[in-house]
Scaffold this motif. Structure first.
Motif, PDB file in Angstrom:
ATOM      1  N   GLN A 288       0.848  -1.190   0.000  1.00 42.29           N
ATOM      2  CA  GLN A 288       0.000   0.000   0.000  1.00 42.29           C
ATOM      3  C   GLN A 288       0.885   1.242   0.000  1.00 42.29           C
ATOM      4  OE1 GLN A 288      -2.843  -0.235   3.216  1.00 42.29           O
ATOM      5  NE2 GLN A 288      -4.107  -1.708   2.098  1.00 42.29           N
TER       6      GLN A 288
ATOM      7  N   GLU B 131       0.819   5.823  -0.843  1.00 42.50           N
ATOM      8  CA  GLU B 131       0.013   7.027  -1.094  1.00 42.50           C
ATOM      9  C   GLU B 131       0.041   7.379  -2.572  1.00 42.50           C
ATOM     10  OE1 GLU B 131       3.177  10.627  -0.182  1.00 42.50           O
ATOM     11  OE2 GLU B 131       1.873   9.927   1.439  1.00 42.50           O
TER      12      GLU B 131
ATOM     13  N   ASN C 183      -2.559   2.651  -4.040  1.00 40.47           N
ATOM     14  CA  ASN C 183      -3.078   1.411  -3.447  1.00 40.47           C
ATOM     15  C   ASN C 183      -3.170   1.619  -1.933  1.00 40.47           C
ATOM     16  OD1 ASN C 183      -3.909  -1.310  -3.254  1.00 40.47           O
ATOM     17  ND2 ASN C 183      -1.845  -1.880  -2.612  1.00 40.47           N
TER      18      ASN C 183
ATOM     19  N   ILE D 153      -8.043   5.585  -4.903  1.00 39.93           N
ATOM     20  CA  ILE D 153      -8.362   6.946  -4.471  1.00 39.93           C
ATOM     21  C   ILE D 153      -9.781   7.004  -3.915  1.00 39.93           C
ATOM     22  CG2 ILE D 153      -8.588   9.352  -5.212  1.00 39.93           C
ATOM     23  CD1 ILE D 153      -5.728   8.279  -5.182  1.00 39.93           C
ATOM     24  N   SER D 154      -9.909   7.635  -2.763  1.00 37.05           N
ATOM     25  CA  SER D 154     -11.233   7.823  -2.162  1.00 37.05           C
ATOM     26  C   SER D 154     -11.759   9.240  -2.351  1.00 37.05           C
ATOM     27  CB  SER D 154     -11.182   7.490  -0.666  1.00 37.05           C
ATOM     28  OG  SER D 154     -10.182   8.267  -0.007  1.00 37.05           O
TER      29      SER D 154
ATOM     30  N   ASN E 275      -6.014   8.704  -0.549  1.00 33.93           N
ATOM     31  CA  ASN E 275      -6.490   7.369  -0.143  1.00 33.93           C
ATOM     32  C   ASN E 275      -6.226   7.216   1.347  1.00 33.93           C
ATOM     33  OD1 ASN E 275      -3.761   6.873   0.056  1.00 33.93           O
ATOM     34  ND2 ASN E 275      -3.698   5.228  -1.447  1.00 33.93           N
ATOM     35  N   SER E 276      -6.404   6.019   1.888  1.00 30.20           N
ATOM     36  CA  SER E 276      -6.272   5.845   3.339  1.00 30.20           C
ATOM     37  C   SER E 276      -4.832   5.976   3.820  1.00 30.20           C
ATOM     38  CB  SER E 276      -6.826   4.471   3.743  1.00 30.20           C
ATOM     39  OG  SER E 276      -6.117   3.442   3.077  1.00 30.20           O
TER      40      SER E 276
END
Length: 338
Positions: free
Chosen positions: A239, A241, A269, A272-273, A315-316
């Protein structure tokens, strides 16, 4: 009469064996849970001697433990703890008038604790006792398992290696040899754990610096046990950014041009939120229409839309940004040919 050992002048040790009448394999092996035969055959002399009894024994810490006995008068007896797993192979051994020249025994459902030296001893008349021995080795096939250290690993800003996958060869005897096949620039850390039952568990961790570049890379563990190879693979889930670029401005936004837009492209990953657009030159132009990753300019191009635009993609894990400076020209410009 027992003849002594002696050494020749050449230094080679010889032994006169009174026990050459008992033929056995020097060694046998089998896997846990399998079946193995321990051969024992008596080569009688001429004139033949009388066999009074045959006793199979297991050497335990230097002492002999009875396993199975065949006696012409008393019949066949298999002692605990072998009673349910050991039998004489030759049916003639179990007859009323038994034939004891072949007293091969069969071990079923081998256990690691069965590994030992076994003695097959013939009691004869008038020749006395004759015996020989076989070394039984018991192997255990390991359980092979490979797994990611966690379902996902977060890429860091520092060049710190961390465990991304683990390969375990559990409860094997002899121990497995674990190697790794991959294009990654990592390293392995392998250790052996000796279990109380005599088996060995081999654990190998693969360490690498988590980064966006190694996301979805294949990592293969190769476990070699005796001459057998087992392979298992995982795909890394790293994961990271967002890494953002803006497309759409081709350097040729001229007055009254129609259908222009900017698109925010993000590699991330997890996905995108949230997309957010900003205009550094004041209030967002009235002709700009926000549509998540797309900024659409309605109507013909005017000088009002010139300026710097920034796209923030989140993203998270974090937020990535990119900017583009839009320049509006008065006339159409032919693209430069290379």
């Amino acid at each position: 009469e027992v003849l002594p050992h002696f050494k020749s002048i050449s230094g080679i040790e010889w032994e006169f064996k009174l026990n050459s009448m008992v033929q056995m394999d020097s060694s046998k092996s089998g896997f846990v849970g399998s079946q193995v035969e321990l051969r024992c055959q008596f080569v009688n002399s001429n004139p033949p001697v009388k066999i009074s009894q045959v006793t199979w024994q297991k050497l335990v810490n230097g002492t002999k433990q009875n396993v199975a006995i065949a006696n012409p008068a008393l019949g066949v007896s298999v002692l605990s703890p072998f009673k349910e797993r050991v039998r004489f192979k030759n049916p003639a051994v179990r007859q009323r008038t038994p034939s004891l020249e072949d007293t091969t025994i069969v071990f079923n459902k081998l256990k690691l604790s069965d590994e030992s030296t076994y003695i097959c001893e013939y009691t004869t008349f008038p020749a006395g006792n004759r015996e020989n021995m076989v070394n039984l080795t018991v192997y255990a096939r390991p359980m092979i398992q490979m797994s990611l250290s966690t379902p996902s690993v977060v890429a860091g800003t520092k060049d710190l290696k961390m465990t991304v996958a683990t390969c375990v060869s559990a409860n094997g005897k002899p121990p497995s040899v674990i190697t790794w096949e991959t294009d990654l620039n990592g390293e392995s850390n392998t250790q052996e754990i000796r279990n109380p039952d005599g088996t060995v568990t081999v654990r190998s961790d693969y360490l690498v610096v988590p980064s966006r570049e190694i996301h979805q890379q294949l990592l293969t563990c190769v476990s070699t046990y005796n001459d057998e190879q087992y392979t298992d693979s995982v795909t890394l889930n790293i994961q990271y950014e967002p890494e953002v670029i803006i497309e759409g401005f081709d350097g040729n936004w001229y007055l009254n041009r129609e259908n222009v837009q900017l698109t925010c492209l993000a590699d991330a990953n997890p996905p995108i939120s949230l997309f957010q657009w900003r205009y550094l030159n004041g209030t967002m132009p009235s002709t700009a229409e926000l549509g998540d990753d797309v900024l659409i300019f309605k109507g013909p191009v005017t000088y009002d839309i010139a300026g710097t635009y920034i796209c923030d993609a989140s993203n998270s894990i974090g937020t990535g940004s990119a900017s583009v400076e839009v320049i509006v020209t008065g006339v159409f410009t032919l693209p430069t040919r290379l």
